[in-house]
Design a protein around this motif. Structure first.
Motif, PDB file in Angstrom:
ATOM      1  N   LEU A 145      24.531  33.052  36.097  1.00 23.57           N
ATOM      2  CA  LEU A 145      25.053  32.286  35.839  1.00 23.57           C
ATOM      3  C   LEU A 145      26.649  32.161  36.075  1.00 23.57           C
ATOM      4  O   LEU A 145      27.049  32.031  34.349  1.00 23.57           O
ATOM      5  CB  LEU A 145      24.997  31.186  34.403  1.00 23.57           C
ATOM      6  N   VAL A 146      27.368  31.710  36.810  1.00 17.81           N
ATOM      7  CA  VAL A 146      28.530  31.963  37.036  1.00 17.81           C
ATOM      8  C   VAL A 146      29.000  30.141  37.038  1.00 17.81           C
ATOM      9  O   VAL A 146      28.833  29.216  37.266  1.00 17.81           O
ATOM     10  CB  VAL A 146      28.900  32.164  38.113  1.00 17.81           C
ATOM     11  N   SER A 147      30.659  30.272  36.902  1.00 20.27           N
ATOM     12  CA  SER A 147      31.705  28.460  36.755  1.00 20.27           C
ATOM     13  C   SER A 147      32.732  28.827  37.375  1.00 20.27           C
ATOM     14  O   SER A 147      33.173  30.955  37.769  1.00 20.27           O
ATOM     15  CB  SER A 147      31.665  28.569  35.130  1.00 20.27           C
ATOM     16  N   THR A 148      33.469  27.746  37.712  1.00 22.51           N
ATOM     17  CA  THR A 148      35.061  28.593  37.993  1.00 22.51           C
ATOM     18  C   THR A 148      35.643  30.051  38.021  1.00 22.51           C
ATOM     19  O   THR A 148      36.267  29.979  38.380  1.00 22.51           O
ATOM     20  CB  THR A 148      36.048  27.399  37.997  1.00 22.51           C
ATOM     21  N   PRO A 149      35.916  29.847  36.590  1.00 24.73           N
ATOM     22  CA  PRO A 149      36.226  31.517  36.103  1.00 24.73           C
ATOM     23  C   PRO A 149      36.040  32.321  37.740  1.00 24.73           C
ATOM     24  O   PRO A 149      36.701  33.642  37.328  1.00 24.73           O
ATOM     25  CB  PRO A 149      35.905  31.935  35.119  1.00 24.73           C
ATOM     26  N   HIS A 150      34.945  32.812  38.093  1.00 28.24           N
ATOM     27  CA  HIS A 150      34.430  33.313  38.584  1.00 28.24           C
ATOM     28  C   HIS A 150      34.924  33.792  40.383  1.00 28.24           C
ATOM     29  O   HIS A 150      35.058  35.152  40.062  1.00 28.24           O
ATOM     30  CB  HIS A 150      32.920  33.918  39.096  1.00 28.24           C
ATOM     31  N   VAL A 151      35.524  32.853  40.313  1.00 22.03           N
ATOM     32  CA  VAL A 151      36.707  33.286  42.009  1.00 22.03           C
ATOM     33  C   VAL A 151      37.826  33.394  41.280  1.00 22.03           C
ATOM     34  O   VAL A 151      38.162  33.317  41.893  1.00 22.03           O
ATOM     35  CB  VAL A 151      35.869  31.796  42.422  1.00 22.03           C
ATOM     36  N   ALA A 152      38.005  32.859  39.778  1.00 22.43           N
ATOM     37  CA  ALA A 152      39.550  33.197  39.976  1.00 22.43           C
ATOM     38  C   ALA A 152      40.157  33.862  39.395  1.00 22.43           C
ATOM     39  O   ALA A 152      40.728  34.972  39.002  1.00 22.43           O
ATOM     40  CB  ALA A 152      40.353  31.857  38.717  1.00 22.43           C
TER      41      ALA A 152
END
Length: 328
Positions: free
Chosen positions: A97-104
């Motif tokens: 389960l990922v959120s925005t920080p995953h791509v940051a």
């Protein structure tokens, strides 16, 4: 002696029976899922990631009739838990389960043990949540323009809080400064709770945070809501304009959540998960469950979610590099 023709028929019957049995056995063996599935949440229990992840796991369990077991594995802004899934077998039985920080994170951490895009297979995006810009009432601010004008007159004097350097709300605040051409003083805290408490107490000036954590303080008058991100007003804050309505249409700082699998996970498994998640997100009860928390259904199937993450990576990389944010 058994006649040749009769013997041939017997062999044919046995062969067909064996073939059908083998086919059925193979189908049963390949059915997904046929054992418990682990859903890794790369943050400690509590907070929005945990809420969304556990809801999704529970609903998938109901739909697919196998346990979907949540495992919280926090550390390094989500890197520790994500790395464990990147290295897991690509069989659909370990999900992330990922959120925005995953791509940051790749722009924040100098060394990453995995590639945020290439090491995973997108399954589906599920939800998104706008941020709300709030100020302590002692400043007397009524609008975003009030904030912008005061910040430009006194660069670096007004302060904003975050739950830590490189956290999502830090990034959303940096995007605000980038778009409005202002300079605010960053005060990082160890968690959103202490950060919000200091703004409410008047020890800090601005919070760009979640609707859920801000709403009680806005309703009580302890915080003044200036605007929300997103394309439409929040049902829980109908009188608060969007940033677009406030004159800043490019402010797209919504947080989002989605599900990933290790790279190489078979397409039929990904499709099963994505289709099932689509059904869960389409249920009216899902939207009703999360609306009071300022979280909106925002479903995307696998391929669309993959393209979205690529776009988000470019967006946040620019903000992070311009602000000079690092985890070290």
């Amino acid at each position: 002696m058994v006649p040749f023709n009769a013997l041939s028929t017997s062999f044919k019957t046995l062969a067909i029976t064996a073939l059908l049995s083998a086919t059925c056995a193979a189908a049963l063996a390949q059915a997904y899922p046929n054992r418990p599935v682990k859903v890794v949440i790369p943050f400690t229990p509590g907070g929005s990631n945990d809420t969304v992840g556990r809801f999704l796991a529970d609903e998938l369990q109901k739909k697919l009739h196998q346990p979907f077991v949540v495992e919280n594995k926090g550390g390094a802004g989500g890197v520790v838990g994500s790395d464990s899934v990147a290295k897991a077998p690509a069989d659909g039985y370990t999900l992330l389960l990922v959120s925005t920080p995953h791509v940051a994170n790749p722009s924040i951490y100098k060394k990453m043990p995995y590639d945020a895009l290439k090491s995973f297979t997108p399954v589906a995006r599920v939800m998104a949540a706008p941020v709300v810009i709030t100020a302590t009432p002692r400043l007397g601010l009524r609008t975003v323009d009030d904030l912008v004008q005061q910040a430009r007159k006194q660069p670096g004097k007004l302060s904003f809080v975050s739950s830590g350097t490189g956290s999502y709300f830090h990034l959303a605040s940096e995007m605000f400064m980038d778009q409005t051409k202002t300079e605010l003083l960053h005060i990082p805290y160890k968690g959103a709770g202490p950060a919000m408490a200091d703004v409410v107490a008047g020890h800090a000036d601005i919070s760009i945070g979640s609707v859920l954590s801000s709403l009680p303080n806005v309703k009580s008058g302890r915080l003044k809501a200036l605007a929300v991100s997103g394309s439409k007003r929040q049902s829980t804050m109908p009188d608060v304009p969007t940033m677009a309505e406030a004159g800043y249409p490019g402010y797209e700082a919504d947080n989002w959540w989605g599900l990933l699998a290790p790279a190489g996970t078979p397409a039929d498994i990904v499709n099963t998960l994505s289709r099932t998640i689509g059904e869960i997100m389409a249920a009216p009860t899902t939207a009703a469950r999360f609306a009071p928390e300022g979280v909106l259904v925002s479903y995307q199937k696998s391929t669309d979610f993959g393209g979205f993450m690529e776009t988000e990576t470019v967006k946040w990389t620019r903000i992070i590099k311009a602000a000079g944010i690092t985890a070290e």
